[in-house]
Design an enzyme around this catalytic site. Structure first.
Site, mmCIF file in Angstrom:
data_model
loop_
_atom_site.group_PDB
_atom_site.id
_atom_site.type_symbol
_atom_site.label_atom_id
_atom_site.label_comp_id
_atom_site.label_asym_id
_atom_site.label_seq_id
_atom_site.Cartn_x
_atom_site.Cartn_y
_atom_site.Cartn_z
ATOM 1 N N ASP A 43 0.848 -1.180 0.000
ATOM 2 C CA ASP A 43 0.000 0.000 0.000
ATOM 3 C C ASP A 43 0.891 1.240 0.000
ATOM 4 O OD1 ASP A 43 0.814 -0.109 2.692
ATOM 5 O OD2 ASP A 43 -1.088 0.675 3.419
ATOM 6 N N TYR A 94 2.960 4.737 0.762
ATOM 7 C CA TYR A 94 3.605 5.320 1.939
ATOM 8 C C TYR A 94 2.595 6.205 2.661
ATOM 9 C CZ TYR A 94 7.968 3.962 -0.418
ATOM 10 O OH TYR A 94 8.974 3.262 -1.030
ATOM 11 N N PHE A 108 6.757 1.769 -4.314
ATOM 12 C CA PHE A 108 8.142 1.994 -3.881
ATOM 13 C C PHE A 108 8.679 3.379 -4.219
ATOM 14 C CE2 PHE A 108 7.861 -2.662 -4.304
ATOM 15 C CZ PHE A 108 8.253 -3.033 -3.026
ATOM 16 N N HIS A 142 11.277 -9.701 0.465
ATOM 17 C CA HIS A 142 10.983 -8.275 0.288
ATOM 18 C C HIS A 142 12.252 -7.444 0.519
ATOM 19 C CE1 HIS A 142 8.992 -4.369 1.003
ATOM 20 N NE2 HIS A 142 7.983 -4.882 0.318
#
Length: 233
Positions: free
Chosen positions: A65, A67, A78, A192
Site C-alpha cells: 500500500d 507510503y 516503492f 521483500h
C-alpha cells in the site's frame, strides 16, 4: 494532475463491474478526505495506470500500500517524489540495482522513468490514511488491482513479474490460478527489500539482496524479443 490517457486504455480492457466499482471507490475516497488525510493525492491514485499503458507493460513490480507519511506517496509502488528522503526498501532496491548492473545508486526516489518504460509499479491497495499503514486494505481496491494483474498475465507481449515478498507472490499466484496466462510470462521471486527481510532467505525464497532481479528481468525480455529496461535511467 495525472493524465487519463492510459487509464482509459486499462479500463477498456477490464470488466465493466470492476470499472464501475473503481469509479464508486474513487468518489468514496474523495468524500472521505473531508474528515481524514489520505495519500496519495486524489489525482495520483491511478498514477501507475496513467503512466504505463497495457501495451507497454514489460515488467510488473507489486507493492502493498502507499507510503503513509506526508509528501511520500505518488501512486507508484516503492516510489517517492523528487526531494523526498529515500525509504528503507527503496534504498535497498537501489543498492541491489547498483551491484547487479554496476551503476551509481540514484539520489532521487522518483521511479517515473521506470513507469514510462513499461514497468507497472502497482500497489495492491491504492490509498492509505495518514500514519496508518494498511488502513485502507479492506476498502475494496483489490477488486481493481487483482483484475489488473490478471490482465497483465493475458497480455500478448513478454512480461516479467518481480514478486518481492510473500504478499506479492501470493497475489500473482492467485491470479495465475484464475487466469489462462500466456506462455511468455516470467516470474522472479525473492524476499521483500525491506530491512527486515532483504538479506535473509526465507520460506524457500532467495534473499532480495543478491537476487539480481534487474539483470535477470532484462535477460528474459531480450531472449523473447522485447526491449530491456534501462533501470539506471
Amino acid at each position: 494532475m495525472t493524465e487519463r490517457t492510459h487509464i482509459d486504455e486499462w479500463f477498456e480492457q477490464l470488466p465493466e463491474d470492476v470499472v464501475s466499482q473503481t469509479q464508486r471507490l474513487l468518489e468514496h475516497v474523495d468524500t472521505m478526505r473531508q474528515t481524514e488525510t489520505i495519500y496519495p493525492a486524489q489525482d495520483n491514485i491511478l498514477n501507475a495506470l496513467a503512466l504505463t499503458a497495457p501495451a507497454s507493460v514489460r515488467v510488473v513490480i507489486l507493492g502493498q500500500d502507499p507510503y503513509h507519511g506526508p509528501g511520500q506517496a505518488m501512486g507508484l509502488s516503492f516510489s517517492v517524489p523528487k526531494g523526498q528522503k529515500l525509504p528503507p526498501s527503496l534504498r535497498n532496491i537501489y543498492k541491489e540495482m547498483a551491484v547487479d548492473l554496476g551503476c551509481t545508486p540514484p539520489a532521487c526516489g522518483d521511479l517515473t522513468s521506470w513507469a514510462q518504460q513499461g514497468v507497472l509499479l502497482l500497489n495492491t491497495t491504492l490509498t492509505v490514511r495518514e500514519r496508518a499503514a494498511n488502513s485502507h486494505a479492506k476498502l475494496g481496491w483489490k477488486t481493481l488491482t487483482d483484475a489488473i494483474v490478471r490482465l497483465c498475465l493475458q497480455l500478448e507481449q513478454p512480461v516479467v513479474f518481480l514478486t518481492w515478498g510473500r504478499h506479492a507472490i501470493d497475489m500473482v499466484e492467485t491470479a495465475r490460478k484464475a487466469t489462462d496466462a500466456n506462455a511468455n510470462k516470467f516470474f522472479l521471486a525473492s524476499t521483500h527489500p525491506s530491512p527486515l527481510s532483504a538479506t535473509r532467505a526465507a520460506g524457500g525464497l532467495p534473499a532480495f539482496m543478491g537476487s539480481r532481479p534487474f539483470s535477470h528481468a532484462n535477460e528474459l525480455l531480450t531472449q523473447h524479443g522485447a526491449i530491456p529496461i534501462d533501470w539506471c535511467a
